[in-house]
Write a protein that holds these residues in place. Sequence first.
Motif, PDB file in Angstrom:
ATOM      1  N   ALA A   1     -50.640 -77.121  60.315  1.00  0.00           N
ATOM      2  CA  ALA A   1     -49.956 -75.854  60.056  1.00  0.00           C
ATOM      3  C   ALA A   1     -48.785 -76.056  59.111  1.00  0.00           C
ATOM      4  O   ALA A   1     -48.550 -75.244  58.196  1.00  0.00           O
ATOM      5  N   GLU A   2     -48.047 -77.123  59.296  1.00  0.00           N
ATOM      6  CA  GLU A   2     -46.899 -77.416  58.437  1.00  0.00           C
ATOM      7  C   GLU A   2     -47.354 -77.789  57.028  1.00  0.00           C
ATOM      8  O   GLU A   2     -46.718 -77.414  56.033  1.00  0.00           O
ATOM      9  N   THR A   3     -48.471 -78.498  56.946  1.00  0.00           N
ATOM     10  CA  THR A   3     -48.980 -78.943  55.648  1.00  0.00           C
ATOM     11  C   THR A   3     -49.448 -77.778  54.785  1.00  0.00           C
ATOM     12  O   THR A   3     -49.211 -77.758  53.573  1.00  0.00           O
ATOM     13  N   VAL A   4     -50.089 -76.788  55.396  1.00  0.00           N
ATOM     14  CA  VAL A   4     -50.718 -75.729  54.602  1.00  0.00           C
ATOM     15  C   VAL A   4     -49.778 -74.582  54.252  1.00  0.00           C
ATOM     16  O   VAL A   4     -50.080 -73.800  53.341  1.00  0.00           O
ATOM     17  N   LYS A   5     -48.644 -74.453  54.926  1.00  0.00           N
ATOM     18  CA  LYS A   5     -47.846 -73.235  54.789  1.00  0.00           C
ATOM     19  C   LYS A   5     -47.373 -72.979  53.354  1.00  0.00           C
ATOM     20  O   LYS A   5     -47.294 -71.829  52.928  1.00  0.00           O
ATOM     21  N   ASN A   6     -47.065 -74.024  52.611  1.00  0.00           N
ATOM     22  CA  ASN A   6     -46.581 -73.832  51.243  1.00  0.00           C
ATOM     23  C   ASN A   6     -47.707 -73.649  50.225  1.00  0.00           C
ATOM     24  O   ASN A   6     -47.447 -73.465  49.039  1.00  0.00           O
ATOM     25  N   SER A   7     -48.940 -73.709  50.708  1.00  0.00           N
ATOM     26  CA  SER A   7     -50.094 -73.533  49.818  1.00  0.00           C
ATOM     27  C   SER A   7     -50.757 -72.169  49.984  1.00  0.00           C
ATOM     28  O   SER A   7     -51.632 -71.800  49.203  1.00  0.00           O
ATOM     29  N   ILE A   8     -50.362 -71.410  51.005  1.00  0.00           N
ATOM     30  CA  ILE A   8     -50.969 -70.113  51.277  1.00  0.00           C
ATOM     31  C   ILE A   8     -50.316 -69.038  50.415  1.00  0.00           C
ATOM     32  O   ILE A   8     -49.091 -69.007  50.262  1.00  0.00           O
ATOM     33  N   VAL A   9     -51.137 -68.151  49.866  1.00  0.00           N
ATOM     34  CA  VAL A   9     -50.652 -67.097  48.964  1.00  0.00           C
ATOM     35  C   VAL A   9     -51.066 -65.734  49.511  1.00  0.00           C
ATOM     36  O   VAL A   9     -52.229 -65.526  49.868  1.00  0.00           O
ATOM     37  N   LEU A  10     -50.105 -64.818  49.596  1.00  0.00           N
ATOM     38  CA  LEU A  10     -50.390 -63.436  49.985  1.00  0.00           C
ATOM     39  C   LEU A  10     -50.817 -62.665  48.742  1.00  0.00           C
ATOM     40  O   LEU A  10     -50.093 -62.627  47.746  1.00  0.00           O
ATOM     41  N   ILE A  11     -51.995 -62.059  48.795  1.00  0.00           N
ATOM     42  CA  ILE A  11     -52.516 -61.266  47.680  1.00  0.00           C
ATOM     43  C   ILE A  11     -52.455 -59.795  48.082  1.00  0.00           C
ATOM     44  O   ILE A  11     -53.188 -59.351  48.967  1.00  0.00           O
ATOM     45  N   SER A  12     -51.564 -59.037  47.455  1.00  0.00           N
ATOM     46  CA  SER A  12     -51.450 -57.607  47.753  1.00  0.00           C
ATOM     47  C   SER A  12     -51.789 -56.814  46.501  1.00  0.00           C
ATOM     48  O   SER A  12     -51.995 -57.375  45.423  1.00  0.00           O
ATOM     49  N   TYR A  13     -51.829 -55.493  46.652  1.00  0.00           N
ATOM     50  CA  TYR A  13     -52.297 -54.632  45.570  1.00  0.00           C
ATOM     51  C   TYR A  13     -51.178 -53.743  45.052  1.00  0.00           C
ATOM     52  O   TYR A  13     -50.316 -53.295  45.805  1.00  0.00           O
ATOM     53  N   GLN A  14     -51.226 -53.494  43.756  1.00  0.00           N
ATOM     54  CA  GLN A  14     -50.235 -52.626  43.134  1.00  0.00           C
ATOM     55  C   GLN A  14     -50.600 -51.164  43.351  1.00  0.00           C
ATOM     56  O   GLN A  14     -51.727 -50.755  43.102  1.00  0.00           O
ATOM     57  N   ASN A  15     -49.641 -50.395  43.822  1.00  0.00           N
ATOM     58  CA  ASN A  15     -49.792 -48.943  43.970  1.00  0.00           C
ATOM     59  C   ASN A  15     -50.904 -48.538  44.937  1.00  0.00           C
ATOM     60  O   ASN A  15     -51.455 -47.444  44.832  1.00  0.00           O
ATOM     61  N   GLU A  16     -51.266 -49.429  45.864  1.00  0.00           N
ATOM     62  CA  GLU A  16     -52.250 -49.078  46.881  1.00  0.00           C
ATOM     63  C   GLU A  16     -52.082 -50.020  48.066  1.00  0.00           C
ATOM     64  O   GLU A  16     -51.540 -51.114  47.936  1.00  0.00           O
ATOM     65  N   SER A  17     -52.533 -49.569  49.229  1.00  0.00           N
ATOM     66  CA  SER A  17     -52.406 -50.381  50.425  1.00  0.00           C
ATOM     67  C   SER A  17     -53.505 -51.440  50.464  1.00  0.00           C
ATOM     68  O   SER A  17     -54.494 -51.364  49.731  1.00  0.00           O
ATOM     69  N   GLY A  18     -53.340 -52.390  51.359  1.00  0.00           N
ATOM     70  CA  GLY A  18     -54.338 -53.442  51.513  1.00  0.00           C
ATOM     71  C   GLY A  18     -53.851 -54.770  50.962  1.00  0.00           C
ATOM     72  O   GLY A  18     -52.963 -54.827  50.113  1.00  0.00           O
ATOM     73  N   HIS A  19     -54.457 -55.839  51.460  1.00  0.00           N
ATOM     74  CA  HIS A  19     -54.081 -57.172  51.002  1.00  0.00           C
ATOM     75  C   HIS A  19     -55.140 -58.173  51.440  1.00  0.00           C
ATOM     76  O   HIS A  19     -56.081 -57.840  52.158  1.00  0.00           O
ATOM     77  N   GLY A  20     -54.976 -59.395  50.987  1.00  0.00           N
ATOM     78  CA  GLY A  20     -55.838 -60.501  51.375  1.00  0.00           C
ATOM     79  C   GLY A  20     -55.049 -61.791  51.287  1.00  0.00           C
ATOM     80  O   GLY A  20     -53.824 -61.784  51.122  1.00  0.00           O
TER      81      GLY A  20
END
Length: 410
Positions: free
Chosen positions: A30-49
């Motif tokens: 968990a500690e190793t991966v935390k700085n490699s995870i990226v939040l992908i969100s959308y412009q002008n609309e809801s939702g993310h990945g």
Amino acid sequence: MKSRSCWLIFTLIGLSLTSCGQQKSSQEIAETVKNSIVLISYQNESGHGTGFIVPGKTGVCTVLTARHVVEGHSLNLQTNDQKLWKTDSIQANPNLDLAVVTFPSADKNCPYPSLELGDSDSVKQTDQIYISGFPDRAGGGKLVRQFVRGSVSGLDVLEQGYGISYDASTFGGMSGGPVLDVRGKVVAIHGKTDAQIVADLQSQQASLSPQQQAALQQAAARVQGGVQVNTFRWGIPIKTYLANQSWENQPIADYTKLRNLLAAGQWREADGETANKMLEVAGRQKEGWVNRESIEKFSCPDLREMDRLWVKYSNGRFGFSVQKRIYQSLGGTKHYNEKVWDAFGETIGWKRKGEGGHWLSYNELTYNTNAPSAHLPRPVGRPGPRVGFFVVFLDIWKLEKLILLSCRDL
């Protein structure tokens, strides 16, 4: 005998150390991966990945995710240090639920650590796995990265590259996150649930192989089993990504319709289809025009494929590369120059010649091979200040970021 005993002791110690080095605690992973995870969100609309950093080209950070996370959206990328990044490029596999997104790096090497890719062929049923990502939150609010545990439940071959199922507690928004083994290495890309895959496959059932149809029936039975709805989640084995990395240089969109229109000499319809595809690739279908950001990240493989089709079926008369060649021959660069632009418009027949000559409207263009060289296609943009129809070049070139000049090998 003493020497042999020492050798045996050191061998056992070595094996013990090797074993300890291979397997990590869940906290360590968990500690190793935390700085490699990226939040992908959308412009002008809801939702993310979710996505995660993987090895890639110099000068950019490369994020691996699921295609359905990014397809048709304008993206925002946020790293663990809360920094927001503009996308440099988006490349989606046309057949697999995989996509690669890049964002610029100030240094030659990406400042965020890439996750180590493992051996998905070595995964077996009951193996323990971990998944990290950003699940939806009821009522909105700040998204919190989660790290969950599960075990491998099955190994099947389904459509879109899916091949590993597991019983982890994942939720919407975690798609595209890494599936890690007990050594902290990525063995799959997290994608969809049984219910989502069944819905996808049932629409394609006639084209499935016997093995895929059998897997579909098993998944459908689970989904329709009441209490077992969505029991299993699915990931795409990392080997599938590694074996298909050439797709990163392949077009995002499907150009079958454009090819058929061009082959039939339906130039006006092909021009409209080209505009639609440019909006699709840029993720700007809703807006109906392209902006600076979408131009900067426009997919060169897609531009090359559209150009290839136009050049082929017009016998070299039309196409983006033909327009680029003429524009540069007149002294055109990425910086807007009104005299060069006017000369270009007159040369390819978009503007009436002479002082005071007007820019042609959509209906005034010539949709046949008697038109001047490079007359088509007419790309899509937003309404220009001097014309009454959508024309991308006028706006793009005033923005000084040209689609044509951004792809060097066009």
